[in-house]
Write a protein that holds these residues in place. Structure first.
Motif, PDB file in Angstrom:
ATOM      1  N   ASP A 116       0.824  -1.222   0.000  1.00 17.94           N
ATOM      2  CA  ASP A 116       0.000   0.000   0.000  1.00 17.94           C
ATOM      3  C   ASP A 116       0.849   1.260   0.000  1.00 17.94           C
ATOM      4  O   ASP A 116       0.361   2.345  -0.322  1.00 17.94           O
ATOM      5  CB  ASP A 116      -0.940   0.010   1.214  1.00 17.94           C
ATOM      6  CG  ASP A 116      -0.209  -0.071   2.550  1.00 17.94           C
ATOM      7  OD1 ASP A 116       0.797  -0.811   2.639  1.00 17.94           O
ATOM      8  OD2 ASP A 116      -0.631   0.597   3.516  1.00 17.94           O
ATOM      9  N   PHE A 117       2.137   1.134   0.347  1.00 16.72           N
ATOM     10  CA  PHE A 117       3.015   2.315   0.408  1.00 16.72           C
ATOM     11  C   PHE A 117       3.396   2.844  -0.976  1.00 16.72           C
ATOM     12  O   PHE A 117       4.131   3.823  -1.082  1.00 16.72           O
ATOM     13  CB  PHE A 117       4.265   2.016   1.251  1.00 16.72           C
ATOM     14  CG  PHE A 117       4.037   2.225   2.738  1.00 16.72           C
ATOM     15  CD1 PHE A 117       2.883   1.760   3.353  1.00 16.72           C
ATOM     16  CD2 PHE A 117       4.980   2.882   3.518  1.00 16.72           C
ATOM     17  CE1 PHE A 117       2.669   1.952   4.719  1.00 16.72           C
ATOM     18  CE2 PHE A 117       4.774   3.087   4.877  1.00 16.72           C
ATOM     19  CZ  PHE A 117       3.618   2.616   5.475  1.00 16.72           C
ATOM     20  N   VAL A 118       2.894   2.203  -2.043  1.00 16.91           N
ATOM     21  CA  VAL A 118       3.054   2.822  -3.376  1.00 16.91           C
ATOM     22  C   VAL A 118       2.117   4.025  -3.510  1.00 16.91           C
ATOM     23  O   VAL A 118       2.251   4.823  -4.433  1.00 16.91           O
ATOM     24  CB  VAL A 118       2.809   1.825  -4.548  1.00 16.91           C
ATOM     25  CG1 VAL A 118       3.814   0.685  -4.511  1.00 16.91           C
ATOM     26  CG2 VAL A 118       1.379   1.308  -4.569  1.00 16.91           C
ATOM     27  N   PHE A 119       1.163   4.175  -2.576  1.00 13.33           N
ATOM     28  CA  PHE A 119       0.221   5.299  -2.599  1.00 13.33           C
ATOM     29  C   PHE A 119       0.615   6.370  -1.581  1.00 13.33           C
ATOM     30  O   PHE A 119       1.293   6.071  -0.597  1.00 13.33           O
ATOM     31  CB  PHE A 119      -1.194   4.808  -2.306  1.00 13.33           C
ATOM     32  CG  PHE A 119      -1.736   3.866  -3.347  1.00 13.33           C
ATOM     33  CD1 PHE A 119      -2.128   4.354  -4.591  1.00 13.33           C
ATOM     34  CD2 PHE A 119      -1.841   2.510  -3.104  1.00 13.33           C
ATOM     35  CE1 PHE A 119      -2.618   3.491  -5.570  1.00 13.33           C
ATOM     36  CE2 PHE A 119      -2.335   1.638  -4.074  1.00 13.33           C
ATOM     37  CZ  PHE A 119      -2.721   2.133  -5.314  1.00 13.33           C
ATOM     38  N   ASP A 120       0.169   7.608  -1.826  1.00 11.12           N
ATOM     39  CA  ASP A 120       0.508   8.697  -0.901  1.00 11.12           C
ATOM     40  C   ASP A 120      -0.420   8.765   0.309  1.00 11.12           C
ATOM     41  O   ASP A 120      -0.158   9.499   1.265  1.00 11.12           O
ATOM     42  CB  ASP A 120       0.548  10.059  -1.624  1.00 11.12           C
ATOM     43  CG  ASP A 120      -0.761  10.403  -2.332  1.00 11.12           C
ATOM     44  OD1 ASP A 120      -1.815   9.829  -1.978  1.00 11.12           O
ATOM     45  OD2 ASP A 120      -0.724  11.263  -3.253  1.00 11.12           O
ATOM     46  N   GLY A 121      -1.532   8.007   0.277  1.00 13.46           N
ATOM     47  CA  GLY A 121      -2.423   7.976   1.430  1.00 13.46           C
ATOM     48  C   GLY A 121      -3.348   9.169   1.535  1.00 13.46           C
ATOM     49  O   GLY A 121      -3.956   9.406   2.583  1.00 13.46           O
ATOM     50  N   ALA A 122      -3.479   9.936   0.447  1.00 11.07           N
ATOM     51  CA  ALA A 122      -4.347  11.121   0.478  1.00 11.07           C
ATOM     52  C   ALA A 122      -5.813  10.743   0.309  1.00 11.07           C
ATOM     53  O   ALA A 122      -6.697  11.478   0.745  1.00 11.07           O
ATOM     54  CB  ALA A 122      -3.936  12.112  -0.607  1.00 11.07           C
ATOM     55  N   SER A 123      -6.096   9.586  -0.305  1.00 10.60           N
ATOM     56  CA  SER A 123      -7.498   9.267  -0.616  1.00 10.60           C
ATOM     57  C   SER A 123      -7.796   7.770  -0.568  1.00 10.60           C
ATOM     58  O   SER A 123      -8.477   7.243  -1.432  1.00 10.60           O
ATOM     59  CB  SER A 123      -7.853   9.812  -2.001  1.00 10.60           C
ATOM     60  OG  SER A 123      -6.954   9.290  -2.978  1.00 10.60           O
ATOM     61  N   GLU A 129      -6.648   0.014  -9.842  1.00  6.12           N
ATOM     62  CA  GLU A 129      -6.298   0.917 -10.953  1.00  6.12           C
ATOM     63  C   GLU A 129      -5.997   2.348 -10.506  1.00  6.12           C
ATOM     64  O   GLU A 129      -5.682   3.197 -11.346  1.00  6.12           O
ATOM     65  CB  GLU A 129      -7.395   0.908 -12.022  1.00  6.12           C
ATOM     66  CG  GLU A 129      -8.769   1.265 -11.511  1.00  6.12           C
ATOM     67  CD  GLU A 129      -9.562   0.049 -11.032  1.00  6.12           C
ATOM     68  OE1 GLU A 129     -10.798   0.140 -10.959  1.00  6.12           O
ATOM     69  OE2 GLU A 129      -8.941  -0.991 -10.731  1.00  6.12           O
ATOM     70  N   ASP A 130      -6.092   2.641  -9.216  1.00  4.78           N
ATOM     71  CA  ASP A 130      -5.751   3.991  -8.746  1.00  4.78           C
ATOM     72  C   ASP A 130      -4.270   4.278  -8.975  1.00  4.78           C
ATOM     73  O   ASP A 130      -3.443   3.358  -8.957  1.00  4.78           O
ATOM     74  CB  ASP A 130      -6.104   4.152  -7.264  1.00  4.78           C
ATOM     75  CG  ASP A 130      -7.614   4.196  -7.035  1.00  4.78           C
ATOM     76  OD1 ASP A 130      -8.326   4.653  -7.954  1.00  4.78           O
ATOM     77  OD2 ASP A 130      -8.070   3.793  -5.957  1.00  4.78           O
ATOM     78  N   GLN A 131      -3.950   5.557  -9.173  1.00  2.90           N
ATOM     79  CA  GLN A 131      -2.589   5.946  -9.557  1.00  2.90           C
ATOM     80  C   GLN A 131      -1.653   6.035  -8.340  1.00  2.90           C
ATOM     81  O   GLN A 131      -1.872   6.842  -7.456  1.00  2.90           O
ATOM     82  CB  GLN A 131      -2.615   7.305 -10.274  1.00  2.90           C
ATOM     83  CG  GLN A 131      -1.263   7.791 -10.778  1.00  2.90           C
ATOM     84  CD  GLN A 131      -0.549   6.791 -11.692  1.00  2.90           C
ATOM     85  OE1 GLN A 131      -1.149   6.166 -12.544  1.00  2.90           O
ATOM     86  NE2 GLN A 131       0.754   6.652 -11.503  1.00  2.90           N
ATOM     87  N   PRO A 132      -0.592   5.216  -8.290  1.00  7.61           N
ATOM     88  CA  PRO A 132       0.369   5.322  -7.189  1.00  7.61           C
ATOM     89  C   PRO A 132       1.122   6.649  -7.184  1.00  7.61           C
ATOM     90  O   PRO A 132       1.290   7.297  -8.222  1.00  7.61           O
ATOM     91  CB  PRO A 132       1.328   4.153  -7.444  1.00  7.61           C
ATOM     92  CG  PRO A 132       0.489   3.151  -8.170  1.00  7.61           C
ATOM     93  CD  PRO A 132      -0.367   3.994  -9.081  1.00  7.61           C
ATOM     94  N   ASN A 133       1.561   7.034  -5.997  1.00 13.66           N
ATOM     95  CA  ASN A 133       2.365   8.253  -5.812  1.00 13.66           C
ATOM     96  C   ASN A 133       3.120   8.101  -4.493  1.00 13.66           C
ATOM     97  O   ASN A 133       2.752   8.696  -3.483  1.00 13.66           O
ATOM     98  CB  ASN A 133       1.449   9.488  -5.790  1.00 13.66           C
ATOM     99  CG  ASN A 133       2.253  10.766  -5.611  1.00 13.66           C
ATOM    100  OD1 ASN A 133       3.367  10.890  -6.115  1.00 13.66           O
ATOM    101  ND2 ASN A 133       1.708  11.715  -4.850  1.00 13.66           N
TER     102      ASN A 133
END
Length: 302
Positions: A116-123, A129-133
């Protein structure tokens, strides 16, 4: 069916070896150093493997020619990754390239564990398919590895997971349940954050997700985690309630209380619709996970 596991000495690796043997699958367990899974009664093949050595990777995979490689080995200590970026890159990115190349050579299905740490956790919670950041070096290393896997010229699957917990003999790291239990039993006061959200994952559930992907030859990206969105503070409360421990020793704090080298995404967690529909994946509740872990700790003491 023959499945090769990297990182078989780790928590997930050990759970996977056990599950696959129960399902009568031929297992090749690989890890650095001697095998820590020799407490299992069923026989399996073990081979030492340093995944950062490309020659060794090619040699081991060419020798066994498995149908599937499940890649669980990684540098997962988020702060260590931030402080030791070169080592993190070698283990989490370069080694994935070596494994993918070897799988391409023998047309092997490559199953890669991500986070899950491929995501910024903002949403959060997130869909596949959500965009990692990523906002930490660990997250970036895992996202870079995902790109290598997606470009692979063989069947591939990426399983993203969240805050894995469990227990196994000779464990090198603790987890939130055991940590809270031990401290509250010893009457130690704790400060626990209540402004980060996750869907914590029982190690057995993650192993089952790997098994389902491998045996159904399911390709693409899958979210494999628990279903309940909880903060560490809420996880601690459920743990204290289960073991009848004094929760007044726990103070609710926010993440700014602690200074850590790596940033943590505030709200991740996963939507599991795809894994349920395509794989038939069904995770345990967090309370069920605590109970399973408790039973395992008791049986290890007997």
């Amino acid at each position: 069916m023959k499945i090769l596991i990297t990182g078989s000495n780790g928590l997930l690796g050990q759970k996977l070896v056990k599950l696959l043997l129960e399902k009568d699958i031929e297992v090749i367990a690989t890890s650095r150093g001697a095998s820590r899974v020799n407490y299992l009664s069923k026989p399996f093949e073990y081979s030492e493997l340093d995944i950062t050595d490309q020659g060794q990777v090619n040699e081991v995979i060419s020798k066994y020619k498995p149908h599937v490689v499940i890649h669980t080995a990684a540098m997962t200590n988020v702060d260590q990754c931030e402080l030791e970026q070169a080592d993190c890159r070698i283990l989490n990115v370069d080694a994935v390239g070596y494994l993918v190349s070897a799988c391409e050579m023998h047309d092997i299905h490559f199953v890669h564990l991500s986070t899950d740490f491929v995501f910024d956790g903002a949403s959060g919670p997130y869909k596949e398919e959500d965009q990692p950041n990523p906002i930490s070096f660990y997250g970036k290393s895992k996202w870079d590895a995902e790109q290598i896997v997606k470009d692979a010229n063989c069947d591939w699957s990426i399983l993203r997971t969240v805050l894995v917990y469990g227990v196994t003999p000779g464990m090198s790291r603790s987890n939130i349940i055991l940590w809270v239990k031990e401290n509250l039993e010893n009457k130690n006061p704790l400060k626990i954050v209540d402004d980060q959200w996750r869907t914590p994952t029982l190690a057995e559930d993650l192993a089952m997700g790997c098994f389902l992907v491998a045996t159904k030859n399911a390709t693409g990206v899958f979210n494999i985690s628990g279903e309940e969105m909880l903060t560490p503070f809420e996880m601690a409360k459920k743990t204290a309630d289960y073991f009848n421990l004094d929760f007044s020793l726990v103070t609710k704090v926010d993440a700014s209380t602690f200074s850590q080298p790596a940033k943590r995404p505030p709200k991740t967690g996963f939507i599991l619709d795809k894994a349920k529909k395509v794989l038939g994946y069904q995770p345990h509740t967090f309370e069920e996970g605590i109970s399973i872990l408790d039973d395992q700790v008791q049986s290890m003491r007997e």
